[in-house]
Design an enzyme around this catalytic site. Structure first.
Site, PDB file in Angstrom:
ATOM      1  N   ALA A  37       0.956  -1.075  -0.222  1.00  8.91           N
ATOM      2  CA  ALA A  37       0.037  -0.066  -0.401  1.00  8.91           C
ATOM      3  C   ALA A  37       0.817   1.299  -0.255  1.00  8.91           C
ATOM      4  O   ALA A  37       0.617   1.953  -0.981  1.00  8.91           O
ATOM      5  CB  ALA A  37      -1.246   0.359   0.931  1.00  8.91           C
ATOM      6  N   SER A  84      33.824  12.270  22.170  1.00  6.34           N
ATOM      7  CA  SER A  84      33.233  11.111  22.679  1.00  6.34           C
ATOM      8  C   SER A  84      32.945  10.904  23.685  1.00  6.34           C
ATOM      9  O   SER A  84      32.566  11.807  24.701  1.00  6.34           O
ATOM     10  CB  SER A  84      34.727  10.587  21.633  1.00  6.34           C
ATOM     11  N   GLU A 117      20.879   3.872  27.350  1.00  2.00           N
ATOM     12  CA  GLU A 117      20.995   3.820  26.079  1.00  2.00           C
ATOM     13  C   GLU A 117      22.003   2.346  25.184  1.00  2.00           C
ATOM     14  O   GLU A 117      22.520   2.381  25.815  1.00  2.00           O
ATOM     15  CB  GLU A 117      20.336   4.441  24.849  1.00  2.00           C
ATOM     16  N   LYS A 119      24.420   1.380  22.715  1.00  2.00           N
ATOM     17  CA  LYS A 119      26.305   2.611  22.223  1.00  2.00           C
ATOM     18  C   LYS A 119      25.734   2.117  20.268  1.00  2.00           C
ATOM     19  O   LYS A 119      26.126   0.814  20.576  1.00  2.00           O
ATOM     20  CB  LYS A 119      27.004   1.566  22.627  1.00  2.00           C
ATOM     21  N   ASP A 121      26.711   0.710  17.320  1.00  2.00           N
ATOM     22  CA  ASP A 121      28.211   0.857  16.530  1.00  2.00           C
ATOM     23  C   ASP A 121      28.198   1.240  14.609  1.00  2.00           C
ATOM     24  O   ASP A 121      28.240   0.333  14.037  1.00  2.00           O
ATOM     25  CB  ASP A 121      28.775  -0.642  16.429  1.00  2.00           C
ATOM     26  N   TYR A 229      20.992  10.402  19.334  1.00  2.00           N
ATOM     27  CA  TYR A 229      21.068  10.365  20.615  1.00  2.00           C
ATOM     28  C   TYR A 229      21.252  11.839  21.447  1.00  2.00           C
ATOM     29  O   TYR A 229      21.614  11.794  23.077  1.00  2.00           O
ATOM     30  CB  TYR A 229      21.901   9.428  21.000  1.00  2.00           C
ATOM     31  N   LYS A 318      31.324  -1.045  27.780  1.00  2.62           N
ATOM     32  CA  LYS A 318      31.578  -1.500  26.695  1.00  2.62           C
ATOM     33  C   LYS A 318      31.817  -2.749  27.959  1.00  2.62           C
ATOM     34  O   LYS A 318      31.296  -3.513  28.115  1.00  2.62           O
ATOM     35  CB  LYS A 318      33.015  -1.148  26.342  1.00  2.62           C
ATOM     36  N   CYS A 412      36.043 -36.907   0.002  1.00  2.00           N
ATOM     37  CA  CYS A 412      35.416 -36.483   1.015  1.00  2.00           C
ATOM     38  C   CYS A 412      35.784 -37.166   2.319  1.00  2.00           C
ATOM     39  O   CYS A 412      36.176 -38.317   2.747  1.00  2.00           O
ATOM     40  CB  CYS A 412      33.922 -37.312   1.321  1.00  2.00           C
ATOM     41  N   CYS A 415      33.354 -39.915   3.759  1.00  3.25           N
ATOM     42  CA  CYS A 415      32.783 -41.509   3.223  1.00  3.25           C
ATOM     43  C   CYS A 415      34.518 -42.126   2.108  1.00  3.25           C
ATOM     44  O   CYS A 415      34.288 -43.128   1.247  1.00  3.25           O
ATOM     45  CB  CYS A 415      31.746 -40.972   2.524  1.00  3.25           C
ATOM     46  N   CYS A 430      30.752 -33.469  -2.090  1.00  2.00           N
ATOM     47  CA  CYS A 430      30.805 -34.629  -2.236  1.00  2.00           C
ATOM     48  C   CYS A 430      30.093 -35.048  -2.872  1.00  2.00           C
ATOM     49  O   CYS A 430      28.443 -35.435  -2.483  1.00  2.00           O
ATOM     50  CB  CYS A 430      30.938 -36.093  -0.420  1.00  2.00           C
ATOM     51  N   CYS A 436      27.063 -41.141   2.128  1.00  2.00           N
ATOM     52  CA  CYS A 436      28.532 -40.619   2.705  1.00  2.00           C
ATOM     53  C   CYS A 436      27.579 -40.965   4.433  1.00  2.00           C
ATOM     54  O   CYS A 436      26.354 -39.913   4.215  1.00  2.00           O
ATOM     55  CB  CYS A 436      27.782 -39.141   2.240  1.00  2.00           C
TER      56      CYS A 436
END
Ligand code: IVH
Length: 673
Positions: A37, A84, A117, A119, A121, A229, A318, A412, A415, A430, A436
């Site tokens: 829609a 920071s 909240e 963090k 990345d 934020y 962290k 393989c 087998c 294989c 197998c």
């Protein structure tokens, strides 16, 4: 020509409506219409804007397509520096944080209130709005000045081009993170691989790489997400004194804010929040590297001030890293359900995201070559979300001397059958198929299934139990099972053991097509098995056919033909097939085409699509075959007619393209009389 009033008002209401849906979707996380829609509204607006270019507006929700590439990014100075965060790595560092803060504020040991909240990345950006209109966007850069990425930011759907609310702040700078969700990251890398583009090591790099492109049209095609934020500065607008309430205010004027934002009390509240988010980390759908706590009282924030580049009133606690370095000790090969061999990295054990790892996937040989991973390398290992832990890349700077590339084994490891690679496919497989052990369970389940040998009572659980107990090695052992063996199994009563033996007996009487399908040859489905049986009449003829002969059959392409040849080239597969026949599996002889010549539909090929009233597609196919016709799954120029029931698929279009007749229900009924 003047634009009709009606069009002007439709365009304006479409824009409002689409903006409102964007807001519900990206900010309130509560969409109220389906994607289809939404697409309809969007396309209608696009069409009107194309038809009446005089209505074009940079603020229209359709204007997120990017513009011509820039030669470089201009530098913009941040009016307020972008700070920071200090990090905390354990509980004691969290207690030390609050203690320092309490001392600075002269409050002693009183617990403080924080906004908590995740963090995210990704990378920090700032957005500048004037009279509610997005007028500028910049990366954080060194905190003092960053790059002007306005054209790119405009292409990110979750960044509003226009704020809402009455009144909107006359001027505001909002800060937040641009990141990429895990599913979007996986999709982007898939796309990049298919198109020989750059493959990104992790969502953070993908987000950064996509946001810092000079061609915003490419940024527009990258799935980026934004979450706010912080407020950098604001003019002409009264703000609440609480960080938490400020974030809600941002949400109310149309900016996305974390859905996980909470107000918590004291370090105890912080530690509890940390644990709760950590427990959800793998299911969030995006990477986070910790949680952020900010003093809630903005007055206190100002009092606390900052040191160097980070505020004293906030801290990032962290999480354990999701990407770490360790040594690649060796590469083994694991055989999966379909026989595909996956290279598995054996690692010097290492803790990733709080979990000890000693294995990680290397996906396939192409990936090993692309990443140039060598045995003995120091590698970056990543574990995130529900994704299987993987080797991201080698740390080439750490490589000393010549190290060997992992080699795909010729046989393989399970087998001993030959390992083969098909043209155009990344996977090596294989070729052992039925013999197998790794593929055995799946092969037996398939053999017993309803459309194959239809062995009633032989369910998946039972197959697994019998293989694990060593009662059956392959489908060839099924018809040797004895009552005493079965009755000894878990949850298997005397009666059910007898019933299963009876079902096995009954299944011996079958049709050639079913038997071929039961063998589980890759890409040989029911329709293909049917075509093979009809074309070759006998099993021996199929087993002896070469690739060219097999390709004479409709629907059989080079890949399937090779699968069939390879399957029967394995001596062990041939032995199993011969043994099954010795044990009594049989089918009625197929009438060859000269005999079927007397049947009314002999030599004709039909394709069925859609739903026929009163009968299933299988039943319809059976009726056609009873009259000597062939039923195929794909339309070609050789198709006699396509039978289209209700809601037919794309096959009708194909039929028309080939000039093949299309029959409806009535046409089908008259055909079969
Ligand atoms: S607040 C003064 N909140 O982390 C406060 N930062 O290490 C400045 N980040 O550059 C940042 N999620 O890129 C804040 N909820 C969040 C965050 C967050 C991610 C990033 C941001 C910042 C870095 C600081």
């Amino acid at each position: 020509m003047a634009v009709p009033d009606q069009v002007i008002s439709e365009v304006s209401s479409l824009r409002d409506e689409i903006n409102a849906h964007n807001h519900r979707y990206y900010v309130l996380d509560n969409p109220q219409i389906t994607d289809q829609a939404y697409d309809r509204l969007y396309r209608r607006l696009q069409a009107l804007e194309q038809q009446y270019p005089e209505l074009a507006s940079g603020e229209s929700p359709t204007q997120r397509v990017g513009s011509a590439p820039a030669t470089h990014f201009e530098t913009v100075e941040h009016r307020m520096p972008m700070l920071s965060l200090d990090n905390a790595f354990d509980e004691s560092e969290m207690y030390a944080f609050e203690k320092r803060l309490g001392e600075k504020l002269g409050l002693g040991n009183e617990p403080l209130s924080y906004t908590a909240e995740p963090k995210l990345d990704g990378l920090a950006i700032s957005l500048r709005y004037e009279q509610g209109r997005l007028v500028g966007a910049a990366t954080r850069g060194d905190g003092k000045s960053g790059e002007n990425i306005t054209a790119n930011a405009r292409t990110i759907a979750s960044i509003p081009l226009q704020l809402v609310g009455d009144p909107v702040p006359p001027g505001i700078e909002v800060r937040g993170e641009v990141y990429m969700k895990l599913a979007d990251f996986a999709g982007l890398n898939e796309y990049q691989k298919r198109n020989d583009g750059k493959v990104f090591a992790n969502p953070r790099n993908a987000a950064a790489g996509s946001l810092r492109l000079l061609d915003s049209r490419i940024t527009a095609s990258r799935p980026l997400t934004f979450c706010s934020y912080a407020i950098g500065w604001i003019e002409g607008y009264e703000l609440p004194g609480s960080q938490y309430r400020r974030m809600h205010l941002l949400r109310s004027i149309g900016l996305p804010v974390s859905a996980y934002i909470e107000r918590v009390q004291g370090v105890r509240g912080c530690l509890d929040y940390y644990q709760r988010i950590l427990a959800q980390r793998d299911s969030l759908g995006f990477d986070i590297d910790g949680v952020v706590f900010k003093l809630d009282n903005v007055g206190q924030q100002e009092q606390a001030g900052k040191v160097a580049k980070a505020p004293r009133w906030a801290v990032a606690y962290k999480f354990p890293a999701q990407e770490v370095m360790t040594r690649l000790l060796d590469v083994d090969f694991q055989v999966g359900r379909t026989g595909a061999l996956t290279p598995v990295a054996r690692l010097e054990p290492v803790s990733v995201g709080g979990v000890m790892l000693s294995n990680a996937t290397l996906h396939n040989m192409d990936e090993i070559h692309r990443k140039d991973v060598r045995i003995g390398d120091i590698v970056i290992v990543r574990r995130a979300g529900d994704v299987i832990p993987e080797v991201v890349s080698p740390v080439v700077a750490e490589r000393k001397g010549d190290l060997p590339l992992p080699q795909m084994p010729a046989q393989c490891p399970v087998c001993g059958s030959d390992v083969v690679q098909q043209e155009g496919q990344a996977a090596w497989r294989c070729s052992g198929g039925l013999v197998c052990a790794a593929q055995r369970k799946e092969a037996i389940k398939h053999f017993a299934s309803r459309k194959a040998m239809d062995i009633e009572g032989l369910g998946d659980k039972l197959v697994e139990q019998m293989v694990e107990l060593g009662m059956i090695q392959s489908i060839g052992d099924l018809y040797r099972l004895e009552h005493s063996q079965l009755a000894g199994l878990e949850r298997m009563a005397e009666k059910s053991a007898s019933n299963l033996l009876q079902a096995l007996e009954t299944s011996k009487s079958t049709r050639l097509a079913r038997f071929i399908f039961s063998l589980g040859i890759r890409e040989v489905g029911e329709a293909m098995a049917e075509a093979l049986a009809n074309a070759f009449i006998t099993l021996d003829a199929i087993m002896q056919a070469d690739i060219d002969t097999l390709q004479q059959v409709d629907d059989v392409g080079p890949v399937v033909a090779e699968n069939i040849v390879q399957f029967f080239a394995q001596e062990r597969n041939r032995d199993i097939v011969q043994n099954l026949i010795k044990q009594g599996i049989h089918w009625p002889e197929i009438e060859s085409s000269d005999k079927t010549g007397s049947q009314p539909l002999a030599g004709q090929t039909y394709v069925i699509t859609g739903t026929l009233e009163g009968l299933s597609r299988d039943q319809a196919a059976a009726l056609l075959k009873a009259k000597g016709a062939r039923v195929s799954s794909s339309v070609s120029a050789k198709t006699s007619a396509v039978i289209a029931g209700a809601k037919p698929g794309s096959k009708v279009g194909k039929a028309e393209a080939f000039g093949v007749e299309v029959l409806d229900q009535a046409g089908f009924e008259s055909l079969i009389g």
